[in-house]
Write a protein that holds these residues in place. Structure first.
Motif, PDB file in Angstrom:
ATOM      1  N   TRP A 116      58.402  37.482  18.665  1.00  0.00           N
ATOM      2  CA  TRP A 116      57.746  38.101  17.515  1.00  0.00           C
ATOM      3  C   TRP A 116      56.752  39.134  18.039  1.00  0.00           C
ATOM      4  N   PRO A 117      57.276  40.302  18.404  1.00  0.00           N
ATOM      5  CA  PRO A 117      56.405  41.274  19.062  1.00  0.00           C
ATOM      6  C   PRO A 117      55.364  41.854  18.115  1.00  0.00           C
ATOM      7  N   ARG A 118      54.131  41.799  18.523  1.00  0.00           N
ATOM      8  CA  ARG A 118      53.071  42.399  17.708  1.00  0.00           C
ATOM      9  C   ARG A 118      52.368  43.490  18.497  1.00  0.00           C
ATOM     10  N   GLU A 119      51.995  43.133  19.696  1.00  0.00           N
ATOM     11  CA  GLU A 119      51.270  44.094  20.505  1.00  0.00           C
ATOM     12  C   GLU A 119      51.621  43.865  21.959  1.00  0.00           C
ATOM     13  N   MET A 120      51.752  44.940  22.705  1.00  0.00           N
ATOM     14  CA  MET A 120      52.130  44.794  24.105  1.00  0.00           C
ATOM     15  C   MET A 120      50.958  45.083  25.034  1.00  0.00           C
ATOM     16  N   ALA A 121      50.129  46.052  24.655  1.00  0.00           N
ATOM     17  CA  ALA A 121      49.114  46.557  25.587  1.00  0.00           C
ATOM     18  C   ALA A 121      48.136  45.467  26.035  1.00  0.00           C
ATOM     19  N   ARG A 122      47.576  44.722  25.095  1.00  0.00           N
ATOM     20  CA  ARG A 122      46.535  43.772  25.468  1.00  0.00           C
ATOM     21  C   ARG A 122      47.066  42.586  26.294  1.00  0.00           C
ATOM     22  N   PRO A 123      48.204  41.982  25.897  1.00  0.00           N
ATOM     23  CA  PRO A 123      48.737  40.922  26.769  1.00  0.00           C
ATOM     24  C   PRO A 123      49.044  41.423  28.184  1.00  0.00           C
ATOM     25  N   VAL A 124      49.621  42.629  28.269  1.00  0.00           N
ATOM     26  CA  VAL A 124      49.938  43.161  29.599  1.00  0.00           C
ATOM     27  C   VAL A 124      48.651  43.386  30.396  1.00  0.00           C
ATOM     28  N   LEU A 125      47.650  43.960  29.734  1.00  0.00           N
ATOM     29  CA  LEU A 125      46.361  44.183  30.411  1.00  0.00           C
ATOM     30  C   LEU A 125      45.722  42.867  30.848  1.00  0.00           C
ATOM     31  N   HIS A 126      45.854  41.873  29.977  1.00  0.00           N
ATOM     32  CA  HIS A 126      45.294  40.554  30.300  1.00  0.00           C
ATOM     33  C   HIS A 126      45.977  39.969  31.543  1.00  0.00           C
ATOM     34  N   GLY A 127      47.292  40.121  31.564  1.00  0.00           N
ATOM     35  CA  GLY A 127      48.057  39.650  32.729  1.00  0.00           C
ATOM     36  C   GLY A 127      47.693  40.427  33.987  1.00  0.00           C
ATOM     37  N   ILE A 128      47.472  41.719  33.821  1.00  0.00           N
ATOM     38  CA  ILE A 128      47.076  42.538  34.977  1.00  0.00           C
ATOM     39  C   ILE A 128      45.713  42.082  35.487  1.00  0.00           C
ATOM     40  N   LEU A 129      44.795  41.836  34.564  1.00  0.00           N
ATOM     41  CA  LEU A 129      43.447  41.381  34.954  1.00  0.00           C
ATOM     42  C   LEU A 129      43.535  40.093  35.766  1.00  0.00           C
ATOM     43  N   LEU A 130      44.418  39.190  35.333  1.00  0.00           N
ATOM     44  CA  LEU A 130      44.556  37.928  36.060  1.00  0.00           C
ATOM     45  C   LEU A 130      45.156  38.151  37.447  1.00  0.00           C
ATOM     46  N   THR A 131      46.327  38.785  37.481  1.00  0.00           N
ATOM     47  CA  THR A 131      47.049  38.861  38.766  1.00  0.00           C
ATOM     48  C   THR A 131      46.468  39.907  39.721  1.00  0.00           C
ATOM     49  N   ALA A 132      45.779  40.901  39.169  1.00  0.00           N
ATOM     50  CA  ALA A 132      45.130  41.868  40.058  1.00  0.00           C
ATOM     51  C   ALA A 132      43.976  41.191  40.796  1.00  0.00           C
ATOM     52  N   GLY A 133      43.402  40.157  40.171  1.00  0.00           N
ATOM     53  CA  GLY A 133      42.345  39.414  40.852  1.00  0.00           C
ATOM     54  C   GLY A 133      42.904  38.281  41.691  1.00  0.00           C
ATOM     55  N   PHE A 134      43.773  37.497  41.113  1.00  0.00           N
ATOM     56  CA  PHE A 134      44.378  36.357  41.801  1.00  0.00           C
ATOM     57  C   PHE A 134      45.873  36.406  41.636  1.00  0.00           C
ATOM     58  N   PRO A 135      46.639  36.720  42.677  1.00  0.00           N
ATOM     59  CA  PRO A 135      46.247  36.764  44.084  1.00  0.00           C
ATOM     60  C   PRO A 135      46.137  38.169  44.696  1.00  0.00           C
ATOM     61  N   PHE A 136      46.607  39.214  43.981  1.00  0.00           N
ATOM     62  CA  PHE A 136      46.765  40.497  44.679  1.00  0.00           C
ATOM     63  C   PHE A 136      45.447  41.110  45.160  1.00  0.00           C
ATOM     64  N   GLY A 137      44.405  41.021  44.335  1.00  0.00           N
ATOM     65  CA  GLY A 137      43.132  41.631  44.727  1.00  0.00           C
ATOM     66  C   GLY A 137      42.468  40.946  45.912  1.00  0.00           C
ATOM     67  N   GLU A 138      42.851  39.690  46.134  1.00  0.00           N
ATOM     68  CA  GLU A 138      42.241  38.944  47.246  1.00  0.00           C
ATOM     69  C   GLU A 138      42.553  39.564  48.601  1.00  0.00           C
ATOM     70  N   ILE A 139      43.479  40.513  48.594  1.00  0.00           N
ATOM     71  CA  ILE A 139      43.827  41.202  49.846  1.00  0.00           C
ATOM     72  C   ILE A 139      42.599  41.909  50.434  1.00  0.00           C
ATOM     73  N   PHE A 140      41.589  42.172  49.605  1.00  0.00           N
ATOM     74  CA  PHE A 140      40.388  42.847  50.116  1.00  0.00           C
ATOM     75  C   PHE A 140      39.701  42.009  51.201  1.00  0.00           C
ATOM     76  N   LEU A 141      39.918  40.703  51.163  1.00  0.00           N
ATOM     77  CA  LEU A 141      39.284  39.813  52.151  1.00  0.00           C
ATOM     78  C   LEU A 141      39.814  40.095  53.565  1.00  0.00           C
ATOM     79  N   TYR A 142      40.970  40.756  53.642  1.00  0.00           N
ATOM     80  CA  TYR A 142      41.531  41.066  54.962  1.00  0.00           C
ATOM     81  C   TYR A 142      40.723  42.104  55.722  1.00  0.00           C
ATOM     82  N   VAL A 143      39.765  42.704  55.039  1.00  0.00           N
ATOM     83  CA  VAL A 143      38.871  43.618  55.728  1.00  0.00           C
ATOM     84  C   VAL A 143      38.084  42.844  56.807  1.00  0.00           C
TER      85      VAL A 143
END
Lengths: 369, 82
Positions: free
Chosen positions: A177-204
């Motif tokens: 039942w599609p209503r909106e795509m932008a906010r769920p996608v952004l929410h998912g990006i916020l999650l996965t960009a932090g955990f785990p992909f953003g954690e790559i910054f620790l490799y510094v």
């Protein structure tokens, strides 16, 4: 761990990157990602992976600009001791939280799914002891051992994803039942960009362990390849989970575990979920080990210990107590790990790398201790 | 509480066995540094044993980030998905 600075090969560094990027997240992430992004989960994960690649590019830039020096050295030269100390204190707190959360995840998984009668602190203590003993053995030994463990983990997960092919329905990727795509996608990006992909910054903190050599470009490409492989596997796991369960992937906390339990091939291939359990434990153990090593790296940079391994057991002990006290309930774990932690990684990790890269660009490359 | 206290004692005893020899060799600044490192460990242990509602160090940072993180989460959660 010896008196002199240890070094590892670019291939071994790639193994560490894959281990920490896939680590616990391959089993944990499909559930909150489906919760936030629904059927768009794989789109969110793919876009977030690009963000992680940018973080890795910043890490590599800093390593190249400072000619392989440790960030603990050049950060002081760039910002002075008080500011640099404050920044590393924040990273230290983040690592304390991360190790504790990873170990808590192992304990919860065991005591919630596999061995329900055994208290979680037994698993937490065992996992942290294993991680601490590995850290004390040194990064070179760790990286060599992880080559084998990572192979086992990737092989097990790939086997489950392949064996579950009859369960996949591509139509499940479409929203009911599609209503909106932008906010769920952004929410998912916020999650996965932090955990785990953003954690790559620790490799510094670790990248200086790969010795700078003439013609260094190819080894840096190896890090990108390692990261790309980890990202591809994670996105594939999310995609497969969505195709198998559709909107219900939001319900299963360990959806890969559930996926494995659904595999029935004749009478000979059943109860394969235990191998996902092994993959989760291996991944979490590897991630906890690398992060504990990073913690020790910061502490030994501050405190005047003659033996580099002195702080490992006390730090592990602190993480153990934190793992048992940080989370009041599963809802609290969800909030801290999937809401606050990704935000902290994006904010702190982004600011940390941006400040260092910006100051390096302004004050000139090679400015170090 | 008795179980938690007992388990803590076992863990600290294990630490003493594992690092006792190196702790004995420590002098001056190194010994002070080790004591400084053990302070937050003991604090966390006290929280664990007493099940006290005291803030831990990472939680302090979490408190600072909780409000903006939760606000952003709420903003994005209000978008529907199929």
């Amino acid at each position: 761990m010896t008196g002199r600075t240890e070094q590892i090969t670019p291939g071994q560094m790639s193994v560490l990157i894959i281990a920490t990027t896939l680590g616990s997240s391959i089993v944990f992430i499909p559930h909150p990602l489906a919760h936030f992004a629904g059927q768009y989960a794989w789109i969110s994960a793919s876009l977030a992976a690009v963000f992680g690649a940018l973080m890795l590019a910043a890490v590599i830039y800093l390593n190249r600009a400072h000619r392989g020096r440790s960030i603990l050295e050049y950060s002081v030269a760039l910002f002075g001791k008080p500011v640099s100390g404050l920044m590393f204190l924040i990273v230290l707190l983040m690592l304390l939280f991360a190790v504790s959360a990873i170990v808590s995840g192992i304990g919860d998984f065991f005591s919630g799914v596999m061995m329900k009668e055994t208290p979680a602190y037994i698993f937490n203590a065992t996992s942290l002891f294993a991680a601490a003993a590995t850290v004390r053995a040194g990064i070179k030994v760790t990286a060599r051992m992880f080559v084998l463990l990572l192979t086992v983990m990737v092989a097990f997960i790939s086997a489950v994803l392949v064996l579950a092919i009859p369960l996949y329905h591509s139509g499940m990727l479409l929203p009911i039942w599609p209503r909106e795509m932008a906010r769920p996608v952004l929410h998912g990006i916020l999650l996965t960009a932090g955990f785990p992909f953003g954690e790559i910054f620790l490799y510094v903190l670790l990248i200086h362990l790969v010795p700078a050599a003439p013609g260094a470009a190819p080894w840096r490409a190896k890090l990108y390849k390692g990261y790309a492989l980890a990202a591809a596997l994670l996105i594939l796991a999310v995609l497969c989970s969505s195709m198998a369960f559709g909107p219900a992937s939001d319900v299963f906390i360990y959806s890969l575990f559930k996926l494995a339990s659904e595999i029935h091939i004749g009478d000979m291939m059943e109860r394969t979920e235990s191998i996902v359990g092994i993959a989760l434990i291996l991944g979490s153990y590897m991630k906890a080990t690398v992060y504990l090593y990073m913690l020790n790296l910061i502490v030994k940079g501050w405190l005047p210990f003659k033996d580099e391994r002195t702080a490992v057991y006390p730090l592990a002990l602190m993480c153990f107590f934190l793992s048992l006290t940080l989370f009041d309930s599963p809802a609290d774990f969800f909030s801290q790990v999937y809401v606050i932690w990704p935000f902290a990684v994006l904010l702190v990790g982004g600011a940390f790398l941006t400040l260092h890269a910006g100051m390096t660009a302004i004050r000139g490359a090679g400015k170090g201790a | 509480m008795t179980v938690r206290l007992g388990f803590s004692v076992v863990l600290f005893a294990a630490l003493a066995v594992a690092q006792g020899a190196s702790i004995k060799k420590m002098r001056g600044r190194e010994l002070w540094a080790f004591a400084l490192l053990m302070l937050p460990v003991l604090y966390q242990d006290a929280i664990y044993v007493k099940q006290a509602d005291w803030p831990s160090l990472p939680e302090l940072m979490g408190l600072l980030l909780k409000t903006p993180a939760t606000a952003l989460d709420r903003l994005l959660s209000s978008g529907g998905h199929g």
